[in-house]
Write a protein that holds these residues in place. Structure first.
Motif, PDB file in Angstrom:
ATOM      1  N   ASN A 327      73.497 -16.359 -82.469  1.00  0.00           N
ATOM      2  CA  ASN A 327      73.528 -17.231 -83.655  1.00  0.00           C
ATOM      3  C   ASN A 327      74.866 -17.358 -84.256  1.00  0.00           C
ATOM      4  O   ASN A 327      74.999 -18.232 -85.107  1.00  0.00           O
ATOM      5  CB  ASN A 327      72.433 -16.153 -84.760  1.00  0.00           C
ATOM      6  N   ASN A 328      75.834 -16.556 -83.989  1.00  0.00           N
ATOM      7  CA  ASN A 328      77.019 -16.533 -84.439  1.00  0.00           C
ATOM      8  C   ASN A 328      77.924 -17.757 -83.775  1.00  0.00           C
ATOM      9  O   ASN A 328      79.062 -17.926 -84.018  1.00  0.00           O
ATOM     10  CB  ASN A 328      77.831 -15.244 -84.517  1.00  0.00           C
ATOM     11  N   LEU A 329      77.515 -18.138 -82.526  1.00  0.00           N
ATOM     12  CA  LEU A 329      78.259 -19.165 -81.950  1.00  0.00           C
ATOM     13  C   LEU A 329      78.406 -20.350 -82.606  1.00  0.00           C
ATOM     14  O   LEU A 329      77.108 -20.795 -83.101  1.00  0.00           O
ATOM     15  CB  LEU A 329      77.573 -19.240 -80.449  1.00  0.00           C
ATOM     16  N   GLN A 330      79.611 -21.050 -82.556  1.00  0.00           N
ATOM     17  CA  GLN A 330      79.699 -22.143 -83.220  1.00  0.00           C
ATOM     18  C   GLN A 330      79.568 -23.416 -82.196  1.00  0.00           C
ATOM     19  O   GLN A 330      79.079 -24.589 -82.447  1.00  0.00           O
ATOM     20  CB  GLN A 330      80.958 -22.364 -83.792  1.00  0.00           C
ATOM     21  N   ILE A 331      80.007 -23.442 -81.207  1.00  0.00           N
ATOM     22  CA  ILE A 331      80.152 -24.478 -80.210  1.00  0.00           C
ATOM     23  C   ILE A 331      79.063 -24.409 -79.070  1.00  0.00           C
ATOM     24  O   ILE A 331      78.424 -25.348 -78.928  1.00  0.00           O
ATOM     25  CB  ILE A 331      81.406 -24.428 -79.333  1.00  0.00           C
ATOM     26  N   LYS A 333      75.755 -23.921 -77.712  1.00  0.00           N
ATOM     27  CA  LYS A 333      74.360 -24.194 -78.219  1.00  0.00           C
ATOM     28  C   LYS A 333      73.139 -23.298 -77.725  1.00  0.00           C
ATOM     29  O   LYS A 333      73.348 -22.903 -76.672  1.00  0.00           O
ATOM     30  CB  LYS A 333      74.194 -25.677 -78.188  1.00  0.00           C
ATOM     31  N   ASP A 376      88.359 -23.075 -75.913  1.00  0.00           N
ATOM     32  CA  ASP A 376      87.421 -23.233 -77.042  1.00  0.00           C
ATOM     33  C   ASP A 376      86.344 -22.446 -76.974  1.00  0.00           C
ATOM     34  O   ASP A 376      85.855 -21.918 -77.817  1.00  0.00           O
ATOM     35  CB  ASP A 376      86.951 -24.535 -77.416  1.00  0.00           C
ATOM     36  N   ASP A 379      87.191 -18.551 -77.184  1.00  0.00           N
ATOM     37  CA  ASP A 379      87.493 -18.289 -78.751  1.00  0.00           C
ATOM     38  C   ASP A 379      86.032 -18.071 -79.453  1.00  0.00           C
ATOM     39  O   ASP A 379      85.821 -17.204 -80.187  1.00  0.00           O
ATOM     40  CB  ASP A 379      87.948 -19.649 -79.546  1.00  0.00           C
ATOM     41  N   ASP A 380      85.191 -19.094 -79.262  1.00  0.00           N
ATOM     42  CA  ASP A 380      83.722 -18.938 -79.742  1.00  0.00           C
ATOM     43  C   ASP A 380      82.998 -17.702 -79.436  1.00  0.00           C
ATOM     44  O   ASP A 380      82.719 -16.924 -80.236  1.00  0.00           O
ATOM     45  CB  ASP A 380      83.206 -20.169 -79.314  1.00  0.00           C
ATOM     46  N   ASN A 383      84.897 -14.378 -80.981  1.00  0.00           N
ATOM     47  CA  ASN A 383      84.446 -14.286 -82.653  1.00  0.00           C
ATOM     48  C   ASN A 383      83.184 -13.605 -82.671  1.00  0.00           C
ATOM     49  O   ASN A 383      82.745 -12.669 -83.321  1.00  0.00           O
ATOM     50  CB  ASN A 383      84.333 -15.704 -83.246  1.00  0.00           C
ATOM     51  N   ALA A 384      81.866 -14.293 -81.866  1.00  0.00           N
ATOM     52  CA  ALA A 384      80.781 -13.860 -82.014  1.00  0.00           C
ATOM     53  C   ALA A 384      80.618 -12.274 -81.395  1.00  0.00           C
ATOM     54  O   ALA A 384      79.949 -11.314 -82.017  1.00  0.00           O
ATOM     55  CB  ALA A 384      79.776 -14.687 -81.002  1.00  0.00           C
ATOM     56  N   ASN A 387      82.027  -9.873 -83.761  1.00  0.00           N
ATOM     57  CA  ASN A 387      81.234  -9.530 -84.920  1.00  0.00           C
ATOM     58  C   ASN A 387      80.021  -8.749 -84.818  1.00  0.00           C
ATOM     59  O   ASN A 387      79.010  -8.330 -85.561  1.00  0.00           O
ATOM     60  CB  ASN A 387      80.770 -11.090 -85.554  1.00  0.00           C
TER      61      ASN A 387
END
Ligand SMILES: *Cc1c(COP(=O)(O)O)cnc(C)c1O
Length: 388
Positions: A327-331, A333, A376, A379-380, A383-384, A387
């Protein structure tokens, strides 16, 4: 053209149709009705009995062109195009099996294949047994019965990305005179040609890498001489046909298949090498990592990989933790499928597998590394994971 490399063939095989000599690309034929100059010509189109060139359901020129290209790439006697990869699997199984038969199928197959055997074929008086993802000859000998008719294999297995030993499977199938079927969706016709190694039938979801754009459904059943005629009858009797548009799109996408797979492979290795070093990751099943369980058997049969693999979080992380991670991933899907331009992630519950204990966690995280810059994606993921 027999001496050309597959990479070159992917560009030009669709140009065998000579009707439109000035156009580089083959035209799109959409027609349900086929018309004839005379009753005699109409009758001749249906010979030998039931080959059926009398009605568009058996395929327009576009579909036939796509089938001929795929047959060439798969070294098949004939290839049958159908509406989806799942329909290709259903056709292959129903085209081979009948009431009273027994099927052996890998326990680690694609979830919809499992559902198909558990919920559909049993209704027609067909039995089945699962075998381990990387079976030995002894594992298989324990399961074979007098009425075993076919064996269905995936390489690599869905969700867990294990590579079975192909020689063991083919030798076993030949010894017991079984029809051998392999789901070749991961490798595509570019990376692996199962019929050359002795399989009877190769099915493939062209929805994935072959299409590469996540905008269509298409499947193929490539058969050797032993299995083609019976399969073609089954196709005419009940399979769902492909849209000519999708066959045309597949011929178009095929031209960039090598390039795309090479990029997916390169980026996924970079991501996999990064993941393997992360303290929250227990194991990465990427065949190009030399220490991976996936590597040894893979290198026996393949020299390339693609962007689709899985990893396991440390055992202390639960499914709910993993859900928070994705759920915390931005790029990247969240979604099913793989092989498209977009990176995709999803969780795979492995508890229904016979031998779930062999996995480092009771679920895997499947990742398809798309065509984004892999930095990218790292990085994604970083971060996830941080967290978590
Ligand atoms: C997606 C998939 C299929 C089904 O293909 P569709 O074209 O989506 O029906 C079959 N086998 C495997 C291994 C798959 O991942």
């Amino acid at each position: 053209m027999s001496k050309l490399d597959k990479i070159t063939e992917l560009l030009y095989l669709d140009q065998n149709h000579s009707d439109f000599t000035t156009c580089l690309n083959p035209p799109l034929f959409r027609s349900s009705t086929l018309v004839f100059k005379s009753q005699e010509e109409f009758e001749a189109a249906n010979k030998p009995y039931h080959t059926d060139k009398t009605y568009g359901r058996a395929g327009t020129e576009t579909v036939k062109n796509f089938e001929a290209v795929m047959a060439h790439l798969d070294k098949a006697h004939g290839t049958i195009a159908v509406s989806s990869g799942m329909n290709a699997i259903a056709l292959a199984l129903m085209g081979v099996l009948q009431a009273g038969d027994h099927l052996l199928i890998t326990d680690a197959s694609y979830r919809c294949s499992r559902r198909f055997v558990e919920e559909q074929i049993v209704r027609y008086g067909i039995e089945f047994d699962y075998f381990p993802p990387e079976p030995t000859a002894e594992d298989l000998e324990k399961l074979v019965k007098p009425n075993t008719k076919a064996i269905f294999v995936e390489t690599p297995t869905s969700g867990s990305y294990e590579f079975p030993d192909i020689d063991t499977l083919v030798k076993f199938a030949k010894k017991h005179n079984l029809v051998s079927i392999v789901d070749n969706s991961w490798a595509t016709s570019l990376l692996f040609t199962p019929l050359e190694l002795g399989f009877d039938i190769a099915v493939q979801s062209c929805t994935k890498y072959l299409s590469g754009n996540s905008d269509m459904f298409l499947g193929v059943v490539s058969c050797n001489e032993r299995t083609y005629n019976e399969m073609y009858q089954a196709f005419l009797n009940f399979a769902t046909i492909p849209a000519p548009e999708y066959c045309n799109l597949a011929l178009r996408s095929m031209k960039s298949l090598d390039l795309r797979i090479a990029k997916h492979e390169e980026s996924s290795v970079k991501v996999a090498k990064w993941l393997v070093k992360h303290p929250k990751v227990a194991e990465v099943m990427h065949p190009l990592l030399h220490d991976s369980r996936a590597h040894t058997t893979w290198k026996k049969y393949f020299n390339r990989a693609n962007g689709t693999f899985c990893f396991y979080l440390d055992k202390k992380f639960t499914w709910k933790d993993a859900a928070r991670l994705i759920n915390n991933l931005q790029i990247v899907k969240i979604g099913l499928s793989w092989g498209g331009f977009e990176s995709l992630i999803n969780l795979f519950d492995l508890r229904e597998r016979l031998d779930a204990k062999i996995y480092p966690n009771n679920f895997s995280v499947r990742l398809h590394v798309g065509l984004e810059n892999p930095d990218d994606l790292i990085d994604d993921l970083n971060n996830a994971l941080n967290n978590l």
